[in-house]
Design a protein around this motif. Sequence first.
Motif, PDB file in Angstrom:
ATOM      1  N   ASP A   1      50.596-138.996 -11.096  1.00 35.60           N
ATOM      2  CA  ASP A   1      50.707-140.446 -10.899  1.00 35.60           C
ATOM      3  C   ASP A   1      49.333-141.065 -10.698  1.00 35.60           C
ATOM      4  O   ASP A   1      49.015-142.108 -11.277  1.00 35.60           O
ATOM      5  CB  ASP A   1      51.602-140.760  -9.690  1.00 35.60           C
ATOM      6  CG  ASP A   1      53.070-140.520  -9.958  1.00 35.60           C
ATOM      7  OD1 ASP A   1      53.467-140.403 -11.150  1.00 35.60           O
ATOM      8  OD2 ASP A   1      53.845-140.447  -8.973  1.00 35.60           O
ATOM      9  N   ARG A   2      48.517-140.419  -9.870  1.00 39.42           N
ATOM     10  CA  ARG A   2      47.162-140.932  -9.634  1.00 39.42           C
ATOM     11  C   ARG A   2      46.315-140.850 -10.898  1.00 39.42           C
ATOM     12  O   ARG A   2      45.516-141.752 -11.167  1.00 39.42           O
ATOM     13  CB  ARG A   2      46.491-140.177  -8.486  1.00 39.42           C
ATOM     14  CG  ARG A   2      47.070-140.548  -7.127  1.00 39.42           C
ATOM     15  CD  ARG A   2      46.350-139.868  -5.979  1.00 39.42           C
ATOM     16  NE  ARG A   2      46.848-138.498  -5.864  1.00 39.42           N
ATOM     17  CZ  ARG A   2      46.100-137.420  -5.742  1.00 39.42           C
ATOM     18  NH1 ARG A   2      44.792-137.524  -5.723  1.00 39.42           N
ATOM     19  NH2 ARG A   2      46.637-136.232  -5.642  1.00 39.42           N
ATOM     20  N   GLN A   3      46.482-139.790 -11.670  1.00 37.83           N
ATOM     21  CA  GLN A   3      45.739-139.646 -12.923  1.00 37.83           C
ATOM     22  C   GLN A   3      46.096-140.779 -13.888  1.00 37.83           C
ATOM     23  O   GLN A   3      45.217-141.358 -14.519  1.00 37.83           O
ATOM     24  CB  GLN A   3      46.050-138.301 -13.585  1.00 37.83           C
ATOM     25  CG  GLN A   3      45.377-137.112 -12.942  1.00 37.83           C
ATOM     26  CD  GLN A   3      43.878-137.109 -13.181  1.00 37.83           C
ATOM     27  OE1 GLN A   3      43.133-137.598 -12.339  1.00 37.83           O
ATOM     28  NE2 GLN A   3      43.456-136.578 -14.287  1.00 37.83           N
ATOM     29  N   LEU A   4      47.378-141.083 -14.021  1.00 37.72           N
ATOM     30  CA  LEU A   4      47.812-142.125 -14.947  1.00 37.72           C
ATOM     31  C   LEU A   4      47.323-143.506 -14.515  1.00 37.72           C
ATOM     32  O   LEU A   4      46.935-144.319 -15.355  1.00 37.72           O
ATOM     33  CB  LEU A   4      49.334-142.124 -15.086  1.00 37.72           C
ATOM     34  CG  LEU A   4      49.910-140.882 -15.768  1.00 37.72           C
ATOM     35  CD1 LEU A   4      51.437-140.890 -15.696  1.00 37.72           C
ATOM     36  CD2 LEU A   4      49.445-140.793 -17.216  1.00 37.72           C
ATOM     37  N   VAL A   5      47.306-143.774 -13.221  1.00 36.73           N
ATOM     38  CA  VAL A   5      46.805-145.051 -12.710  1.00 36.73           C
ATOM     39  C   VAL A   5      45.319-145.197 -13.031  1.00 36.73           C
ATOM     40  O   VAL A   5      44.853-146.283 -13.375  1.00 36.73           O
ATOM     41  CB  VAL A   5      47.053-145.174 -11.186  1.00 36.73           C
ATOM     42  CG1 VAL A   5      46.271-146.330 -10.590  1.00 36.73           C
ATOM     43  CG2 VAL A   5      48.536-145.341 -10.906  1.00 36.73           C
ATOM     44  N   ASP A   6      44.589-144.089 -12.936  1.00 33.25           N
ATOM     45  CA  ASP A   6      43.142-144.122 -13.206  1.00 33.25           C
ATOM     46  C   ASP A   6      42.808-143.936 -14.680  1.00 33.25           C
ATOM     47  O   ASP A   6      41.644-143.806 -15.044  1.00 33.25           O
ATOM     48  CB  ASP A   6      42.441-143.034 -12.386  1.00 33.25           C
ATOM     49  CG  ASP A   6      42.502-143.307 -10.897  1.00 33.25           C
ATOM     50  OD1 ASP A   6      42.675-144.483 -10.512  1.00 33.25           O
ATOM     51  OD2 ASP A   6      42.383-142.346 -10.107  1.00 33.25           O
ATOM     52  N   GLY A   7      43.810-143.873 -15.543  1.00 33.64           N
ATOM     53  CA  GLY A   7      43.582-143.726 -16.972  1.00 33.64           C
ATOM     54  C   GLY A   7      43.367-142.299 -17.428  1.00 33.64           C
ATOM     55  O   GLY A   7      42.914-142.061 -18.545  1.00 33.64           O
ATOM     56  N   GLY A   8      43.701-141.336 -16.599  1.00 33.72           N
ATOM     57  CA  GLY A   8      43.535-139.929 -16.952  1.00 33.72           C
ATOM     58  C   GLY A   8      44.782-139.352 -17.597  1.00 33.72           C
ATOM     59  O   GLY A   8      45.772-140.041 -17.821  1.00 33.72           O
TER      60      GLY A   8
END
Length: 98
Positions: free
Chosen positions: A35-42
């Motif tokens: 979830d954090r990766q997707l929010v940061d564009g990862g």
Amino acid sequence: MKRLLKENSLSLFFLLIFVLALVGQAFAGQADYNDRQLVDGGQPISVVEYVATSDFAVNVAENWQSEYLQFLPFVLATVWLVQRGSPESKDRQGGRRA
């Protein structure tokens, strides 16, 4: 083999609970990490990749530092004493030792 399982059943039970908690933490941590990766564009990663990250190691260490590590010596000592027939322990068949 049957005797080994019977004599160490309490230790094996606690080991199973520990492994299940660790697996649960891996899946929950991976979901949060992705979830954090997707929010940061990862890009999201698999559970196997997540277990190899420092994020997983930090989360496990933080959990162990709290309640788990406080009670681990007590649980291990209790398991060992009960399985070895400590005179202070109740007999596993229900009666007191003489």
